[in-house]
Design a protein around this motif. Structure first.
Motif, short mmCIF file in Angstrom:
data_model
loop_
_atom_site.label_atom_id
_atom_site.label_comp_id
_atom_site.label_asym_id
_atom_site.label_seq_id
_atom_site.Cartn_x
_atom_site.Cartn_y
_atom_site.Cartn_z
N LEU A 139 0.72 -1.15 0.19
CA LEU A 139 -0.11 -0.02 -0.01
C LEU A 139 0.76 1.15 0.10
O LEU A 139 2.09 1.09 0.60
CB LEU A 139 -0.87 0.02 1.22
CG LEU A 139 -1.92 -1.20 1.47
CD1 LEU A 139 -2.48 -1.09 2.76
CD2 LEU A 139 -2.77 -0.78 0.48
N PRO A 140 0.34 2.45 -0.54
CA PRO A 140 1.03 3.61 -0.64
C PRO A 140 1.09 4.03 0.87
O PRO A 140 -0.05 4.11 1.63
CB PRO A 140 0.46 4.53 -1.67
CG PRO A 140 -0.98 3.87 -1.56
CD PRO A 140 -0.68 2.51 -1.66
N GLY A 141 2.22 4.88 1.32
CA GLY A 141 2.10 5.35 2.68
C GLY A 141 2.38 4.28 3.74
O GLY A 141 3.35 3.55 3.77
N CYS A 142 1.33 4.03 4.53
CA CYS A 142 1.27 3.07 5.51
C CYS A 142 1.16 1.84 4.94
O CYS A 142 -0.12 1.41 4.76
CB CYS A 142 0.51 3.43 6.67
SG CYS A 142 0.56 2.49 8.27
N ASN A 143 2.09 0.96 4.75
CA ASN A 143 1.49 -0.41 4.10
C ASN A 143 0.97 -1.29 5.03
O ASN A 143 0.84 -1.22 6.32
CB ASN A 143 3.02 -0.89 3.56
CG ASN A 143 4.20 -1.44 4.61
OD1 ASN A 143 3.74 -1.65 5.67
ND2 ASN A 143 5.20 -1.51 4.43
N GLY A 144 0.53 -2.72 4.53
CA GLY A 144 -0.01 -3.48 5.50
C GLY A 144 0.52 -3.94 6.37
O GLY A 144 -0.07 -4.22 7.55
N ILE A 145 1.62 -4.11 6.49
CA ILE A 145 2.60 -4.51 7.58
C ILE A 145 2.68 -3.54 8.81
O ILE A 145 2.39 -3.77 9.91
CB ILE A 145 4.05 -5.20 7.15
CG1 ILE A 145 4.05 -6.16 6.19
CG2 ILE A 145 5.10 -5.21 8.52
CD1 ILE A 145 3.39 -7.55 6.84
N GLU A 146 2.95 -2.43 8.28
CA GLU A 146 3.06 -1.20 9.22
C GLU A 146 1.52 -0.79 9.88
O GLU A 146 1.31 -0.52 11.19
CB GLU A 146 3.40 0.15 8.57
CG GLU A 146 3.56 1.32 9.61
CD GLU A 146 4.37 1.03 11.11
OE1 GLU A 146 4.10 1.74 12.04
OE2 GLU A 146 5.38 0.30 10.77
N THR A 147 0.51 -0.91 9.04
CA THR A 147 -0.72 -0.85 9.60
C THR A 147 -1.18 -1.92 10.60
O THR A 147 -1.71 -1.63 11.55
CB THR A 147 -1.94 -0.89 8.35
OG1 THR A 147 -1.65 0.08 7.41
CG2 THR A 147 -3.31 -0.87 9.09
N GLY A 148 -0.74 -3.10 10.32
CA GLY A 148 -1.11 -4.29 11.26
C GLY A 148 -0.19 -4.04 12.67
O GLY A 148 -0.71 -4.24 13.61
N ARG A 149 1.00 -3.39 12.55
CA ARG A 149 1.76 -3.15 13.62
C ARG A 149 1.13 -2.01 14.50
O ARG A 149 1.16 -2.37 15.73
CB ARG A 149 3.35 -2.84 13.17
CG ARG A 149 4.10 -2.54 14.45
CD ARG A 149 5.58 -2.38 13.96
NE ARG A 149 6.13 -3.45 13.21
CZ ARG A 149 6.51 -3.55 11.98
NH1 ARG A 149 6.14 -2.57 11.12
NH2 ARG A 149 6.92 -4.52 11.40
N ARG A 150 0.65 -0.84 13.92
CA ARG A 150 -0.04 -0.17 14.51
C ARG A 150 -1.28 -0.42 15.38
O ARG A 150 -1.85 -0.07 16.32
CB ARG A 150 -0.13 1.22 13.70
CG ARG A 150 1.17 1.74 13.33
CD ARG A 150 1.00 3.04 12.10
NE ARG A 150 0.20 3.92 12.61
CZ ARG A 150 -0.12 4.96 11.78
NH1 ARG A 150 0.57 5.04 10.63
NH2 ARG A 150 -0.79 6.03 11.98
#
Length: 243
Positions: free
Chosen positions: A61-72
């Motif tokens: 994903l642009p910006g906050c990718n899926g891994i980072e989204t999951g981490r957050r």
């Protein structure tokens, strides 16, 4: 009612996945609501005001990718299941770091997706139904297990550290291990030393003798028990990932 959040930056794939989910609800006779997002940031903003039961996230994903989204999401204390959808398997190991339920390669088909949804929603149902009863000075309290982070012995009492605070039991006379035996019947709970029982579902990492929890707090473990606890935590999540 099952609440599913779907995130993909490709409009055509977002529409196709949404249709697959609606087809799943019809085929299984379930009721559900699908909320679609085109970015991780938009999904996180929605999750702050009301969590979902299941997240289906594209990884790239642009910006906050899926891994980072999951981490957050995990940092927000969200323990709901995450299912990753992607065109490449190169992120599989990273997906385990945020305790992903499953990892599916695109293009996603009903034959591949539906059995995974069955297992995820069955687990959701089991989590909703699982609880323990704690005797306190104010009477008995029903405590859902998915809201329990860890239990510690405090003298002759038990302290239950939960999503909404700390619950203290009445005094008890049996050994700590005997007292927590009913919780040990659930695979997500791990005894650490003689005074701690930890819910591995809420552990995001182990640094030396410190367990990092998904609400941002840390738990200092007995040093002698920390290596075995780290091993149990890794085996628990790798076991889930092998699904």
């Amino acid at each position: 009612m099952v609440r599913i959040a779907l995130c993909d930056d490709e409009p055509a794939e977002l529409a196709q996945l949404s249709e697959l989910l609606e087809e799943y609800f019809r085929a299984r006779g379930r009721t559900g609501r699908v909320s679609s997002f085109s970015s991780g940031e938009a999904l996180l903003a929605a999750a702050e005001s009301g969590r979902f039961d299941l997240y289906l996230l594209d990884i790239i994903l642009p910006g906050c990718n899926g891994i980072e989204t999951g981490r957050r999401l995990r940092e927000m204390g969200d323990g709901s299941e995450i299912l990753y959808l992607t065109v490449s398997d190169e992120y599989a190991v990273e997906s385990y770091a945020v305790r992903a339920f499953f990892y599916l390669l695109k293009p996603v088909t009903a034959a591949a997706l539906f059995p995974v949804l069955d297992e995820a929603l069955d687990q959701l149902s089991r989590r909703r139904d699982a609880y323990t009863v704690v005797a306190t000075s104010a009477g008995q309290r029903r405590l859902p297990l998915d809201q329990l982070y860890y239990v510690e012995r405090a003298g002759r009492r038990m302290r239950y550290h939960c999503a909404d605070g700390v619950l203290e039991s009445l005094t008890f006379q049996v050994p700590f291990r005997k007292k927590v035996e009913p919780l040990l019947e659930h695979p997500q709970f791990c005894l650490c030393g003689v005074s701690y029982l930890v819910n591995l579902e809420h552990v995001t990492g182990v640094d030396g003798a410190v367990a990092l929890l998904d609400d941002g707090s840390v738990l200092e473990l007995p040093r002698s028990a920390a290596p075995a606890f780290k091993l149990a935590w890794g085996e628990y999540w790798l076991g889930k990932g092998r699904r």
